[in-house]
Design a protein around this motif. Structure first.
Motif, PDB file in Angstrom:
ATOM      1  N   LYS A 156       0.796  -1.232   0.000  1.00  0.00           N
ATOM      2  CA  LYS A 156       0.000   0.000   0.000  1.00  0.00           C
ATOM      3  C   LYS A 156       0.826   1.278   0.000  1.00  0.00           C
ATOM      4  O   LYS A 156       0.379   2.323  -0.476  1.00  0.00           O
ATOM      5  CB  LYS A 156      -0.939   0.007   1.211  1.00  0.00           C
ATOM      6  CG  LYS A 156      -0.213   0.031   2.552  1.00  0.00           C
ATOM      7  CD  LYS A 156      -1.185   0.041   3.724  1.00  0.00           C
ATOM      8  CE  LYS A 156      -0.432   0.092   5.049  1.00  0.00           C
ATOM      9  NZ  LYS A 156      -1.359   0.133   6.203  1.00  0.00           N
ATOM     10  N   GLU A 170      -4.812   0.514  -0.272  1.00  0.00           N
ATOM     11  CA  GLU A 170      -4.789  -0.465   0.823  1.00  0.00           C
ATOM     12  C   GLU A 170      -4.897  -1.894   0.303  1.00  0.00           C
ATOM     13  O   GLU A 170      -4.377  -2.830   0.911  1.00  0.00           O
ATOM     14  CB  GLU A 170      -5.937  -0.190   1.803  1.00  0.00           C
ATOM     15  CG  GLU A 170      -5.839   1.108   2.580  1.00  0.00           C
ATOM     16  CD  GLU A 170      -4.880   1.025   3.750  1.00  0.00           C
ATOM     17  OE1 GLU A 170      -4.501  -0.096   4.126  1.00  0.00           O
ATOM     18  OE2 GLU A 170      -4.504   2.086   4.288  1.00  0.00           O
ATOM     19  N   ASP A 173      -1.742  -5.137  -2.298  1.00  0.00           N
ATOM     20  CA  ASP A 173      -0.758  -5.872  -1.513  1.00  0.00           C
ATOM     21  C   ASP A 173      -0.846  -7.349  -1.858  1.00  0.00           C
ATOM     22  O   ASP A 173      -1.942  -7.874  -2.064  1.00  0.00           O
ATOM     23  CB  ASP A 173      -1.029  -5.657  -0.014  1.00  0.00           C
ATOM     24  CG  ASP A 173       0.098  -6.171   0.861  1.00  0.00           C
ATOM     25  OD1 ASP A 173       0.262  -7.417   0.945  1.00  0.00           O
ATOM     26  OD2 ASP A 173       0.799  -5.361   1.483  1.00  0.00           O
ATOM     27  N   ALA A 222     -10.162 -10.857   7.171  1.00  0.00           N
ATOM     28  CA  ALA A 222      -9.789  -9.527   6.672  1.00  0.00           C
ATOM     29  C   ALA A 222      -9.252  -9.628   5.244  1.00  0.00           C
ATOM     30  O   ALA A 222      -9.592  -8.802   4.384  1.00  0.00           O
ATOM     31  CB  ALA A 222      -8.746  -8.895   7.591  1.00  0.00           C
ATOM     32  N   GLN A 223      -8.449 -10.643   4.963  1.00  0.00           N
ATOM     33  CA  GLN A 223      -7.930 -10.827   3.606  1.00  0.00           C
ATOM     34  C   GLN A 223      -9.054 -11.168   2.631  1.00  0.00           C
ATOM     35  O   GLN A 223      -9.031 -10.741   1.477  1.00  0.00           O
ATOM     36  CB  GLN A 223      -6.886 -11.955   3.590  1.00  0.00           C
ATOM     37  CG  GLN A 223      -5.547 -11.562   4.189  1.00  0.00           C
ATOM     38  CD  GLN A 223      -4.638 -12.769   4.334  1.00  0.00           C
ATOM     39  OE1 GLN A 223      -4.740 -13.542   5.274  1.00  0.00           O
ATOM     40  NE2 GLN A 223      -3.735 -12.932   3.386  1.00  0.00           N
ATOM     41  N   TYR A 227     -10.031  -6.024   3.970  1.00  0.00           N
ATOM     42  CA  TYR A 227      -9.947  -5.071   5.072  1.00  0.00           C
ATOM     43  C   TYR A 227      -8.589  -5.189   5.759  1.00  0.00           C
ATOM     44  O   TYR A 227      -7.913  -6.222   5.673  1.00  0.00           O
ATOM     45  CB  TYR A 227     -11.015  -5.369   6.130  1.00  0.00           C
ATOM     46  CG  TYR A 227     -12.423  -4.910   5.833  1.00  0.00           C
ATOM     47  CD1 TYR A 227     -12.727  -4.108   4.733  1.00  0.00           C
ATOM     48  CD2 TYR A 227     -13.477  -5.279   6.677  1.00  0.00           C
ATOM     49  CE1 TYR A 227     -14.024  -3.693   4.483  1.00  0.00           C
ATOM     50  CE2 TYR A 227     -14.781  -4.864   6.439  1.00  0.00           C
ATOM     51  CZ  TYR A 227     -15.056  -4.084   5.335  1.00  0.00           C
ATOM     52  OH  TYR A 227     -16.340  -3.671   5.094  1.00  0.00           O
ATOM     53  N   SER A 228      -8.230  -4.134   6.493  1.00  0.00           N
ATOM     54  CA  SER A 228      -7.162  -4.270   7.478  1.00  0.00           C
ATOM     55  C   SER A 228      -7.767  -4.992   8.678  1.00  0.00           C
ATOM     56  O   SER A 228      -8.997  -5.105   8.797  1.00  0.00           O
ATOM     57  CB  SER A 228      -6.651  -2.892   7.910  1.00  0.00           C
ATOM     58  OG  SER A 228      -7.684  -2.184   8.599  1.00  0.00           O
ATOM     59  N   GLN A 229      -6.925  -5.472   9.582  1.00  0.00           N
ATOM     60  CA  GLN A 229      -7.470  -6.154  10.756  1.00  0.00           C
ATOM     61  C   GLN A 229      -8.285  -5.190  11.614  1.00  0.00           C
ATOM     62  O   GLN A 229      -9.298  -5.568  12.209  1.00  0.00           O
ATOM     63  CB  GLN A 229      -6.355  -6.782  11.584  1.00  0.00           C
ATOM     64  CG  GLN A 229      -6.850  -7.709  12.683  1.00  0.00           C
ATOM     65  CD  GLN A 229      -7.776  -8.804  12.170  1.00  0.00           C
ATOM     66  OE1 GLN A 229      -7.446  -9.536  11.246  1.00  0.00           O
ATOM     67  NE2 GLN A 229      -8.974  -8.917  12.757  1.00  0.00           N
ATOM     68  N   GLU A 230      -7.860  -3.927  11.649  1.00  0.00           N
ATOM     69  CA  GLU A 230      -8.609  -2.923  12.435  1.00  0.00           C
ATOM     70  C   GLU A 230     -10.005  -2.713  11.845  1.00  0.00           C
ATOM     71  O   GLU A 230     -10.997  -2.588  12.592  1.00  0.00           O
ATOM     72  CB  GLU A 230      -7.853  -1.593  12.454  1.00  0.00           C
ATOM     73  CG  GLU A 230      -6.547  -1.599  13.231  1.00  0.00           C
ATOM     74  CD  GLU A 230      -5.427  -2.338  12.522  1.00  0.00           C
ATOM     75  OE1 GLU A 230      -4.457  -2.739  13.209  1.00  0.00           O
ATOM     76  OE2 GLU A 230      -5.517  -2.532  11.282  1.00  0.00           O
ATOM     77  N   GLU A 231     -10.112  -2.686  10.537  1.00  0.00           N
ATOM     78  CA  GLU A 231     -11.418  -2.538   9.893  1.00  0.00           C
ATOM     79  C   GLU A 231     -12.291  -3.760  10.154  1.00  0.00           C
ATOM     80  O   GLU A 231     -13.499  -3.640  10.373  1.00  0.00           O
ATOM     81  CB  GLU A 231     -11.239  -2.320   8.395  1.00  0.00           C
ATOM     82  CG  GLU A 231     -10.662  -0.960   8.044  1.00  0.00           C
ATOM     83  CD  GLU A 231     -10.332  -0.831   6.564  1.00  0.00           C
ATOM     84  OE1 GLU A 231     -10.450   0.297   6.030  1.00  0.00           O
ATOM     85  OE2 GLU A 231      -9.958  -1.838   5.934  1.00  0.00           O
TER      86      GLU A 231
END
Length: 325
Positions: A156, A170, A173, A222-223, A227-231
């Motif tokens: 990213k 984001e 990746d 998340a993958q 998403y990111s893990q936070e999302e």
């Protein structure tokens, strides 16, 4: 200390037994999938072109005719061999994807799972290339060919992505590559709903994500959704409030196309019209559809292909979906 009622202990034992049996069934299925023989061929066109000389162009055109549109003369490709941007792209891709061994293993596992659930699918020839960062076309899957634009998976924060909106960058990746290929496959086996309700479109994306549960069991949620893990954590924490929002405003059976833009289409955040919007990830309608499909599959003995043909309304009714609190 009070003793637990016998019936309570019985329920605990039953629950443990069902959990054990479910794990054993999953382990057996995964063992069967691992033993499926497939021949996944990966052709590194990106490396071949990066290392080519002008006299090699005719040979490359013969080997990869679909990558050389007839309207362009050889002089165009010869010039591209020394083009500054192309040389830099090739160099950065070479750094990020030296051997491609791990990615090839991930793709082989994905297509073994696809063959298990969809035996008639032909395993495509995989060709890697650079695409001038055309991220909307980073994965192209046909019946016999899979094209992967590796310059769209450099991470990213790569300087090539400086002018791209952050919520898009984001997803650029390599950890999302197998998930993107699974999405491309899902579009081949899923029909976009004719029913124009918000629920139908939510469940359509929920089916796509549930397909990834089966086809990519070793990657994170998340993958799967990008998403990111936070999302991902945000979505789980606020699942009950999101469901309440959709139900109380009677959005599930709405045919308002603006709901796609607010909750389904790629975006920096979802649009509830509340203060929490800027904290939220985009595409939360897809996340909710995923949870509905998961709830349905937990409670109903339905095969994967049968699920794909079922209506969103039936899936919701039989899911007895209740959001996590």
């Amino acid at each position: 200390m009070k003793r637990l009622p016998k019936y309570f202990l019985f329920y605990i034992l039953c629950g443990s037994l069902f959990l054990t049996l479910g794990c054993e069934e999953t382990d057996k299925r995964e063992e069967e999938i691992t033993n499926i023989p497939i021949d996944l061929e990966v052709f590194r066109f990106d490396r071949e072109f990066a290392e080519a000389k002008p006299q090699d162009i005719p040979k490359l055109k013969s080997k990869y005719p679909y990558l050389f549109p007839a309207q362009f003369s050889d002089s165009i490709w010869v010039a591209k061999l020394t083009d500054t941007l192309q040389v830099e792209l090739s160099g950065e891709v070479g750094k990020a994807f030296g051997s491609f061994e791990q990615e090839a293993e991930d793709l082989e596992s994905l297509f073994k799972h696809i063959k298990y659930y969809f035996p008639n699918v032909v395993v495509p020839k995989v060709v890697t290339l650079t695409s001038d960062v055309r991220y909307n076309d980073r994965i192209i899957l046909t019946d016999t060919l899979l094209l992967i634009g590796l310059d769209n998976y450099l991470g990213k924060d790569h300087h090539f992505y400086g002018g791209i909106q952050r919520y898009i960058a984001e997803g650029l990746d390599k950890k999302f590559m197998a998930s993107d290929v699974a999405s491309a496959f899902a579009k081949k086996v899923l029909n976009y709903p004719r029913n124009r309700s918000f629920l139908s479109r939510m469940v359509y994306y929920g089916k796509e994500l549930y397909l990834k549960d089966r086809l990519l069991p070793s990657i994170t949620d998340a993958q799967k959704i990008g998403y990111s893990q936070e999302e991902m954590d945000w979505a789980k924490t606020n699942e009950e409030q999101m469901w309440k929002y959709f139900v109380e405003r009677e959005l599930l059976y709405s045919t308002d196309s603006q709901l796609d833009r607010k909750f389904l289409d790629p975006a920096p955040f979802s649009k509830f019209g509340l203060e929490l919007d800027n904290e939220s990830p985009g595409r939360l309608g897809r996340y909710m559809g995923w949870q509905i499909v998961r709830a349905f599959m937990e409670k109903n003995p339905v095969g994967l292909q049968q699920l794909l043909d079922m209506s969103a309304d039936e899936i919701l009714k039989k899911s007895n979906y209740k959001p996590r609190k």
